[in-house]
Scaffold this motif. Structure first.
Motif, PDB file in Angstrom:
ATOM      1  N   ARG A 224       0.818  -1.217   0.000  1.00  7.63           N
ATOM      2  CA  ARG A 224       0.000   0.000   0.000  1.00  7.63           C
ATOM      3  C   ARG A 224       0.848   1.262   0.000  1.00  7.63           C
ATOM      4  N   TYR A 225       1.985   1.213   0.683  1.00 11.58           N
ATOM      5  CA  TYR A 225       2.800   2.418   0.834  1.00 11.58           C
ATOM      6  C   TYR A 225       4.025   2.437  -0.075  1.00 11.58           C
ATOM      7  N   SER A 226       4.229   1.385  -0.836  1.00 13.07           N
ATOM      8  CA  SER A 226       5.422   1.291  -1.671  1.00 13.07           C
ATOM      9  C   SER A 226       5.316   2.206  -2.886  1.00 13.07           C
ATOM     10  N   GLU A 227       6.469   2.693  -3.333  1.00 15.90           N
ATOM     11  CA  GLU A 227       6.545   3.459  -4.569  1.00 15.90           C
ATOM     12  C   GLU A 227       6.795   2.550  -5.764  1.00 15.90           C
ATOM     13  N   LEU A 228       6.939   1.266  -5.524  1.00 18.78           N
ATOM     14  CA  LEU A 228       7.192   0.298  -6.596  1.00 18.78           C
ATOM     15  C   LEU A 228       6.162  -0.824  -6.521  1.00 18.78           C
ATOM     16  N   GLN A 229       4.914  -0.453  -6.473  1.00 14.99           N
ATOM     17  CA  GLN A 229       3.850  -1.431  -6.259  1.00 14.99           C
ATOM     18  C   GLN A 229       3.859  -2.538  -7.307  1.00 14.99           C
ATOM     19  N   GLU A 230       4.033  -2.154  -8.563  1.00 10.20           N
ATOM     20  CA  GLU A 230       3.957  -3.161  -9.632  1.00 10.20           C
ATOM     21  C   GLU A 230       5.086  -4.171  -9.545  1.00 10.20           C
ATOM     22  N   LYS A 231       6.270  -3.738  -9.158  1.00 11.08           N
ATOM     23  CA  LYS A 231       7.416  -4.649  -9.094  1.00 11.08           C
ATOM     24  C   LYS A 231       7.251  -5.673  -7.978  1.00 11.08           C
ATOM     25  N   TRP A 232       6.790  -5.227  -6.804  1.00 15.61           N
ATOM     26  CA  TRP A 232       6.676  -6.166  -5.691  1.00 15.61           C
ATOM     27  C   TRP A 232       5.469  -7.085  -5.843  1.00 15.61           C
ATOM     28  N   LEU A 233       4.414  -6.642  -6.556  1.00 20.98           N
ATOM     29  CA  LEU A 233       3.311  -7.552  -6.844  1.00 20.98           C
ATOM     30  C   LEU A 233       3.767  -8.691  -7.755  1.00 20.98           C
ATOM     31  N   LEU A 234       4.516  -8.343  -8.790  1.00 25.33           N
ATOM     32  CA  LEU A 234       5.021  -9.379  -9.684  1.00 25.33           C
ATOM     33  C   LEU A 234       6.044 -10.265  -8.982  1.00 25.33           C
ATOM     34  N   GLU A 235       6.811  -9.681  -8.076  1.00 24.40           N
ATOM     35  CA  GLU A 235       7.808 -10.461  -7.344  1.00 24.40           C
ATOM     36  C   GLU A 235       7.132 -11.467  -6.412  1.00 24.40           C
ATOM     37  N   ILE A 236       6.077 -11.042  -5.732  1.00 18.60           N
ATOM     38  CA  ILE A 236       5.398 -11.968  -4.814  1.00 18.60           C
ATOM     39  C   ILE A 236       4.691 -13.070  -5.597  1.00 18.60           C
ATOM     40  N   LEU A 237       4.182 -12.748  -6.778  1.00 13.79           N
ATOM     41  CA  LEU A 237       3.574 -13.779  -7.618  1.00 13.79           C
ATOM     42  C   LEU A 237       4.622 -14.765  -8.129  1.00 13.79           C
ATOM     43  N   SER A 238       5.786 -14.251  -8.453  1.00 14.32           N
ATOM     44  CA  SER A 238       6.871 -15.126  -8.900  1.00 14.32           C
ATOM     45  C   SER A 238       7.268 -16.106  -7.801  1.00 14.32           C
ATOM     46  N   ILE A 239       7.194 -15.669  -6.563  1.00 16.53           N
ATOM     47  CA  ILE A 239       7.562 -16.523  -5.428  1.00 16.53           C
ATOM     48  C   ILE A 239       6.475 -17.552  -5.130  1.00 16.53           C
ATOM     49  N   PHE A 240       5.219 -17.107  -5.102  1.00 17.68           N
ATOM     50  CA  PHE A 240       4.125 -17.968  -4.628  1.00 17.68           C
ATOM     51  C   PHE A 240       3.426 -18.757  -5.733  1.00 17.68           C
ATOM     52  N   ASN A 241       3.417 -18.267  -6.965  1.00 19.06           N
ATOM     53  CA  ASN A 241       2.605 -18.898  -8.006  1.00 19.06           C
ATOM     54  C   ASN A 241       3.408 -19.676  -9.030  1.00 19.06           C
ATOM     55  N   LYS A 242       4.633 -19.975  -8.715  1.00 17.74           N
ATOM     56  CA  LYS A 242       5.433 -20.799  -9.619  1.00 17.74           C
ATOM     57  C   LYS A 242       5.819 -22.098  -8.918  1.00 17.74           C
ATOM     58  N   GLU A 243       7.094 -22.283  -8.684  1.00 15.55           N
ATOM     59  CA  GLU A 243       7.580 -23.552  -8.130  1.00 15.55           C
ATOM     60  C   GLU A 243       6.964 -23.875  -6.777  1.00 15.55           C
ATOM     61  N   TYR A 244       6.811 -22.881  -5.921  1.00 14.58           N
ATOM     62  CA  TYR A 244       6.291 -23.133  -4.571  1.00 14.58           C
ATOM     63  C   TYR A 244       4.933 -23.816  -4.594  1.00 14.58           C
ATOM     64  N   SER A 245       4.053 -23.411  -5.516  1.00 12.63           N
ATOM     65  CA  SER A 245       2.680 -23.934  -5.536  1.00 12.63           C
ATOM     66  C   SER A 245       2.489 -25.073  -6.533  1.00 12.63           C
TER      67      SER A 245
END
Length: 420
Positions: A224-245
């Motif tokens: 919510r407070y980040s200036e790089l919202q799009e980058k961290w959303l894609l980063e969290i998806l890369s972590i949770f929605n690929k190999e991990y899941s």
């Protein structure tokens, strides 16, 4: 037999004592080197001295005070003539030298992992806790998040500022503190004791019925407070929605649902509404919606259709809101492509079919005016009607749903494209 070291000489030689004391005090003086280091935006040196606790909750600061007093006492003990006192004091002095050397190499020369971990705990724990309070955030309800609430504690400005840069270091640290192995999800004895002592609460339960853990509320607070919202959303998806899941793919739709909901409610960075972000995001949407085999269908949870409907609605809401406020041809083309693919391709029409999706996008568009939106809706409807799949509506029914008069140019254009 002669000894390799003359113990008597060590006990009686004041110069040896002075040398040890000088080394000890020099090493303590080198603590200032730690001030050049930081951990997730927290001054490592300051934290090490003022806040870091070792065994029995004793702070490093207290140990350094004791260490300094030992050296001062040893300095005056040089002048005693009592041999036994000198022996005892020399032993203590040598032990303090060993401590000083260990302190320098383990805490000053490098960032100690235990200090890092304690900083992570202080920064991240105690924000969301387990309780009977139910959320009213619809995305959390439909993805079956556990009950819980938040304390007065918030993600610190230091942490937010740290993640306002995107590089190899910040990405690695991001994975450590917001990935599935984060202390946020840990339930070991140390973490439970920390919660009990500092907050007298239990940690929020992020366990997912689909397997693994949900993306944490702590991450979304940072977002919510980040200036790089799009980058961290894609980063969290890369972590949770690929190999991990890989072994619990159904969790992927839950993650996409919550991310789209947070984009629509709390998105504010311009890059969130660019075609590049939409293209990257769409790959995760396709993956979450696709059911690859009949065996996959057997494992799908009972409210899959409701989840798909919610996801589609949030996605179309994001697309149409963006088209309303940004006249970007590249985003427009990417939006048409993703809508066409989701509506026409049978891989994504297992639970919510093409008719459900066209209804959703039309319902959202009713409240929004503008030629750009009408052009977009017309093009999506064109792909729907000309797809050759089992469509529920014909052109006139679509016009009735859209509630646009016959004279409207975009519908006339659509009619011409369909029948000429």
């Amino acid at each position: 037999m002669d000894l390799f070291i003359d113990i008597h000489e060590l006990v009686t030689d004041g110069s040896v004592w002075l040398a040890i004391i000088a080394i000890n005090m020099t090493i303590i003086g080198l603590t200032s080197l730690a001030e050049s280091k930081s951990v997730i935006g927290i001054d490592y040196g300051q934290y090490l001295i003022k806040s870091y606790k070792v065994l029995f909750n004793v702070k490093i600061y207290h140990l350094l005070v004791i260490f300094a007093l030992i050296n001062i006492f040893s300095l005056f003990s040089m002048f005693t003539t009592i041999y036994s006192v000198r022996v005892i004091n020399l032993v203590i002095l040598i032990l303090s030298l060993a401590f000083a050397i260990y302190y320098f190499f383990a805490y000053i020369l490098i960032k100690n992992p235990r200090v890092n971990n304690q900083i992570y705990m202080d920064e991240l724990l105690g924000i969301y806790y387990d309780s009977n309070d139910k959320t009213n955030f619809e995305a959390d309800i439909i993805t079956e998040m556990s009950n819980g609430w938040r304390t007065d504690k918030r993600i610190s400005s230091n942490l937010i500022s740290y993640f306002d840069k995107y590089n190899a270091e910040s990405r690695e640290v991001f994975g450590e503190i917001f990935g599935p192995k984060s202390i946020i999800y840990t339930k070991n004895k140390t973490i439970r004791k920390y919660w009990s002592k500092n907050y007298n609460l239990n940690a929020f339960n992020y366990h997912s019925s689909q397997g693994g853990v949900h993306i944490s509320h702590e991450f979304f607070q940072l977002y919510r407070y980040s200036e790089l919202q799009e980058k961290w959303l894609l980063e969290i998806l890369s972590i949770f929605n690929k190999e991990y899941s890989a072994n619990f793919k159904e969790s992927r739709i839950d993650n996409i649902i919550r991310i789209l909901a947070h984009i629509n409610r709390f998105g504010r960075c311009d890059n969130l509404y660019g075609y590049k972000f939409l293209e990257y995001l769409s790959a995760y949407v396709y993956d979450a919606l696709e059911v690859q085999s009949s065996s996959d269908k057997k494992d799908i949870i009972k409210n899959r259709k409701a989840k798909e409907a919610f996801l589609i609605n949030e996605l179309f809401q994001y697309i149409i809101n963006t088209l309303e406020t940004r006249n970007d041809p590249l985003f427009y083309n990417a939006s048409v492509e993703i809508c066409k693919r989701l509506i026409v391709n049978s891989k994504y029409n297992n639970y919510c079919d093409c008719n459900d999706k066209i209804e959703s996008i039309i319902n959202i568009s009713r409240q929004i005016k503008g030629d750009f939106i009408e052009q977009f809706i017309s093009e999506v409807v064109y792909h729907y009607l000309s797809s050759g799949i089992n469509v529920r509506y014909d052109l006139n029914e679509i016009k009735s749903l859209i509630n646009i008069e016959e004279k409207n140019d975009s519908i006339q254009t659509l009619k011409w494209e369909l029948y000429h």
